[in-house]
Write an enzyme that holds these catalytic residues in place. Structure first.
Site, PDB file in Angstrom:
ATOM      1  N   TRP A   2      -5.109   4.012   7.052  1.00 34.01           N
ATOM      2  CA  TRP A   2      -4.614   2.841   7.784  1.00 34.01           C
ATOM      3  C   TRP A   2      -4.553   3.080   9.274  1.00 34.01           C
ATOM      4  CZ3 TRP A   2       0.814   1.735   9.481  1.00 34.01           C
ATOM      5  CH2 TRP A   2       1.035   0.376   9.784  1.00 34.01           C
ATOM      6  N   ARG A   3      -5.282   2.290  10.019  1.00 34.62           N
ATOM      7  CA  ARG A   3      -5.071   2.176  11.459  1.00 34.62           C
ATOM      8  C   ARG A   3      -4.023   1.081  11.645  1.00 34.62           C
ATOM      9  NH1 ARG A   3      -7.147  -1.561  15.063  1.00 34.62           N
ATOM     10  NH2 ARG A   3      -6.643  -0.984  17.220  1.00 34.62           N
ATOM     11  N   GLN A  52      -1.229  -9.891  -4.273  1.00 31.95           N
ATOM     12  CA  GLN A  52      -2.581 -10.315  -3.914  1.00 31.95           C
ATOM     13  C   GLN A  52      -3.644  -9.502  -4.630  1.00 31.95           C
ATOM     14  OE1 GLN A  52      -2.136  -9.787   0.276  1.00 31.95           O
ATOM     15  NE2 GLN A  52      -1.087 -11.722   0.580  1.00 31.95           N
ATOM     16  N   HIS A  64      -8.320  -1.804   8.923  1.00 29.80           N
ATOM     17  CA  HIS A  64      -8.111  -2.061  10.360  1.00 29.80           C
ATOM     18  C   HIS A  64      -8.869  -1.157  11.322  1.00 29.80           C
ATOM     19  CE1 HIS A  64      -5.012  -4.742   9.035  1.00 29.80           C
ATOM     20  NE2 HIS A  64      -4.166  -3.797   8.692  1.00 29.80           N
ATOM     21  N   GLU A 107      -8.601  -4.728   5.016  1.00 27.82           N
ATOM     22  CA  GLU A 107      -8.444  -5.753   6.044  1.00 27.82           C
ATOM     23  C   GLU A 107      -9.160  -5.271   7.296  1.00 27.82           C
ATOM     24  OE1 GLU A 107      -4.312  -6.328   6.647  1.00 27.82           O
ATOM     25  OE2 GLU A 107      -4.014  -7.452   4.805  1.00 27.82           O
ATOM     26  N   ASP A 121      -1.495  -1.838  12.425  1.00 28.40           N
ATOM     27  CA  ASP A 121      -1.557  -3.145  13.078  1.00 28.40           C
ATOM     28  C   ASP A 121      -0.196  -3.581  13.595  1.00 28.40           C
ATOM     29  OD1 ASP A 121      -0.345  -5.289  10.883  1.00 28.40           O
ATOM     30  OD2 ASP A 121      -1.264  -3.551   9.950  1.00 28.40           O
ATOM     31  N   GLN A 140       0.802  -1.214   0.000  1.00 33.25           N
ATOM     32  CA  GLN A 140       0.000   0.000   0.000  1.00 33.25           C
ATOM     33  C   GLN A 140       0.844   1.278   0.000  1.00 33.25           C
ATOM     34  OE1 GLN A 140      -0.652  -2.698   1.721  1.00 33.25           O
ATOM     35  NE2 GLN A 140      -2.724  -3.253   1.075  1.00 33.25           N
TER      36      GLN A 140
END
Length: 731
Positions: A570-571, A341, A605, A626, A573, A298
């Protein structure tokens, strides 16, 4: 990424008839008036005088709409009056000022008839402007004269409510001295490395920075390598974290590297799923062995590139890789997808594509494989409905300029191959070149003065919101420039104006919770921007990872017609300051505006909904998600009677929405027993349509019961195998 990858605000109801002739004329008038304001005449540039000054009003609707809200610089707060005529709001500028214009940003309750009045003593008033045909929206009014006090006196309301202003802005100069003027242009700072073909030691400099940045995932280093037009032989530019490489020609083929522009994953044992935050732009590259390696995940853009050979998207050894983005590029040979992916490619030309893994999406790409989802997992749109490429820095002779490409509809192929790029060139002298240490107050003053913003590579702490409230403003970052809001403020807000372009920077949440991090338009935005939309491109948002960070909602899009073109919200991870409550962030992206288009949307997330869509006629082409890895148990994500929060939810009020190529993955590594009822939630209506959806359980760490609503097979039968459950179309 897998290594194998405050309650929501009630949306303001949509206003019917927003595309009426009056609204269009008002928008055009406002844009025309704004356009005549000098951007670079430093000796007489008007400045915003009213913000934060003492203000009074004839009345106040309720405790939440005080007069101070109209001069606080926040496009999400407002003054509103009692529902009677007449009513007024008055600002004290503190000293006599030479006035140049007044800007009124009306909420839906506006004035049909009103006057702008001025006074030296607050008692005796003169009329500077008067109308009986006010149309609401944003009205920019030329005024003149000298005064200390300025007021809007409303005499006839347009609605049954009172008068309501998001902002009441007065511009001018004070006394004989207009005050400090912020200069445009200047040097680009020490972390912008500019080369020409005769520069000695180019490879050594590339290697030095790569050594610093290769594994500095959460470091503070920021760098941009800019290559002047010409040919460069025998280079291998390895691109690490927070590093941008770009050509300074008007077209990619103006700058050719006979060598490689490489991203690999040796630093992470051949796993490319954390190769984030980097980019390559506006270059031609002729790979040494015929194929260039670009193994990213990303927040890694590949824009406006010409690869004179093939492109390999996998790391050496074909380890894991998790997504990426190509736009406005030509790859002469084949793109080797291999272990990637998912991927999105837009408005480009390719010599072919191999392998599909989970989710490969194309729009406007010459040479793309035909749609064959679910196997191979290709989803292809012949054109991109609306696109406008990212602005970029280039050299016109010896003068730096920023090129802002023109908007295209039903686009296919690049903007530059076989012709002259269409768009506007803006001299660097019309930009405030922002360098580390600059304050939000200075940045806002530069915008008020009429300058665009060019953020040089660095980390910027802001103690107040950066307000982009002038139509057509370009905000461009180099080298992943990073903005961190302090004390819980919103990092940046864009007014409900035409044609703002945000590009190339990262917003990193601070330790004090921010209600939002990026807002496009104020709540209740109503202006039609179809002719000249705001664009958000390579703008990334991060909560945690580099340290504890919190934000209730990361990005809110209120303005109609906005284009979100490649973002990763994005949170974290992994990294520092990571935990279910430590970097709490309930919502990723909320869209309230109508006719919003997302091309390349990555959101991951969040504690609750990752994406919520309330606006009409929204479209998304490619979505990657995700769910939060670190949910402690089923109860933590229970959504009433529903197990889990959808990765992408369209509100029940929406009648028209369409999306292509969406994937959601779960990896509940704290409690693998967690179940999600579905990845996607939507109303069942003829105008709401989805194409090519999938959900995946990563190694059996949690499961989805369905793909969308109650449709699509459970991932439970796949056990620990990462086999997607797919839905070709819905309903």
């Amino acid at each position: 990424m897998p290594t194998v990858g405050i309650p929501p605000a009630v949306p303001v109801p949509r206003r019917p008839g927003r595309r009426g002739l009056v609204g269009v004329l008002v928008t055009a008038l406002a844009a025309a008036l704004l356009a005549v304001v000098p951007a670079t005449q430093a000796q007489a540039a008007p400045v915003l005088l009213s913000q934060g000054k003492p203000v009074t009003a004839s009345s106040q609707e309720h405790h939440g709409t005080p007069a101070t809200a109209a001069v606080d610089g926040d496009n999400g707060t407002r003054w509103s009056s009692a529902a009677s005529d007449p009513q007024w709001i008055r600002v004290d500028l503190g000293a006599p000022a030479s006035l140049s214009r007044v800007e009124l940003r009306w909420e839906a309750a506006y004035a049909k008839s009103y006057r702008i009045e001025t006074s030296q003593n607050g008692t005796d008033w003169s009329t500077a402007y008067s109308t009986t045909t006010g149309a609401g929206g944003t009205e920019t009014l030329d005024v003149s004269g000298t005064a200390r006090y300025v007021r809007m006196l409303g005499t006839v309301r347009a609605t049954g409510y009172g008068y309501s202003l998001w902002e009441f802005k007065v511009y001018g100069t004070t006394g004989d001295d207009p005050g400090p003027v912020i200069p445009g242009g200047g040097d680009l700072g020490p972390n912008v490395h500019v080369f020409d073909p005769s520069t000695p030691g180019i490879q050594a400099k590339l290697d030095q920075v790569f050594k610093e940045q290769e594994s500095a995932q959460f470091g503070s280093g920021r760098h941009a390598f800019l290559f002047k037009p010409g040919t460069y032989d025998n280079l291998n530019a390895q691109i690490g974290f927070y590093t941008q490489i770009a050509g300074l020609g008007l077209r990619p083929d103006d700058t050719t590297i006979n060598g490689d522009i490489t991203v690999d994953a040796g630093w992470f044992n051949g796993n490319a799923t954390q190769n984030f935050w980097r980019g390559a732009e506006n270059l031609a590259v002729k790979p040494v062995n015929g194929t260039n390696r670009w193994a990213v995940s990303q927040a890694a853009s590949f824009r406006r590139m010409h690869v004179k050979g093939g492109l390999n998207l996998a790391p050496n050894g074909y380890g894991w890789a998790s997504g990426g983005y190509i736009a406005d590029s030509v790859i002469d040979g084949q793109v080797g997808n291999y272990s990637q992916q998912q991927w999105y490619t837009r408005d480009s030309s390719i010599g072919g594509w191999s392998n599909s893994v989970w989710n490969q999406v194309y729009s406007g790409v010459e040479g793309a494989p035909a749609t064959s989802f679910p196997e191979p997992r290709y989803t292809t749109l012949d054109t991109t409905p609306i696109s406008r490429e990212k602005p970029f820095l280039y050299l016109d002779g010896n003068e730096y300029k920023v090129f802002a490409p023109a908007k295209r509809t039903n686009a296919r192929g690049t903007t530059w191959a076989g012709g002259t790029p269409q768009g506007e060139s803006i001299p660097l002298s019309r930009f405030y070149v922002v360098k580390p240490g600059a304050t939000a107050a200075t940045i806002n003053a530069a915008v008020a003065q009429g300058l665009h913003l060019l953020f040089t590579p660095g980390v910027y702490h802001v103690d107040r919101t950066i307000n982009i409230d002038r139509a057509g403003t370009v905000v461009l970052g180099l080298g992943l420039a990073t903005i961190i809001p302090d004390n819980g403020v919103t990092a940046m807000k864009v007014a409900d104006v035409d044609g703002v372009r945000l590009a190339g920077f990262l917003i990193d949440a601070g330790p004090v919770n921010s209600p939002t991090l990026l807002e496009i338009g104020p709540q209740g935005a109503s202006t039609d921007h179809a002719a000249n939309p705001t664009t958000v491109q390579d703008v990334y948002i991060r909560i945690g990872g580099a340290g504890a960070g919190k934000a209730t909602t990361s990005m809110v899009v209120n303005s109609h017609d906005t284009i979100i073109d490649h973002t990763w919200v994005w949170r974290a991870d992994h990294g520092e300051g990571v935990g279910w409550e430590t970097n709490r962030a309930d919502y990723g992206v909320r869209v309230n505006g109508d006719d919003v288009l997302a091309t390349g949307l990555f959101v991951e997330h969040f504690n609750k909904y990752d994406v919520e869509w309330y606006g009409e006629r929204g479209r998304t082409i490619f979505y990657q998600n995700e769910k939060a890895y670190d949910a402690p148990n089923q109860a933590a994500i229970q959504n009433g009677s529903t197990k889990g929060y959808a990765a992408y939810r369209v509100d029940d009020s929406v009648d028209t929405h369409e999306a292509w190529g969406l994937g959601s993955y779960c990896n509940y590594n704290v409690d693998p027993g967690i179940r999600q009822d579905h990845g996607f939630k939507t109303p069942v209506k003829p105008g709401v349509r989805f194409h090519s959806l999938l959900v995946v359980s990563l190694g059996g760490m949690g499961h989805y019961e369905h793909v969308i609503n109650d449709t699509g097979a459970s991932t439970v039968p796949a056990g620990t195998s990462t086999v997607p459950s797919t839905v070709v179309s819905y309903p």
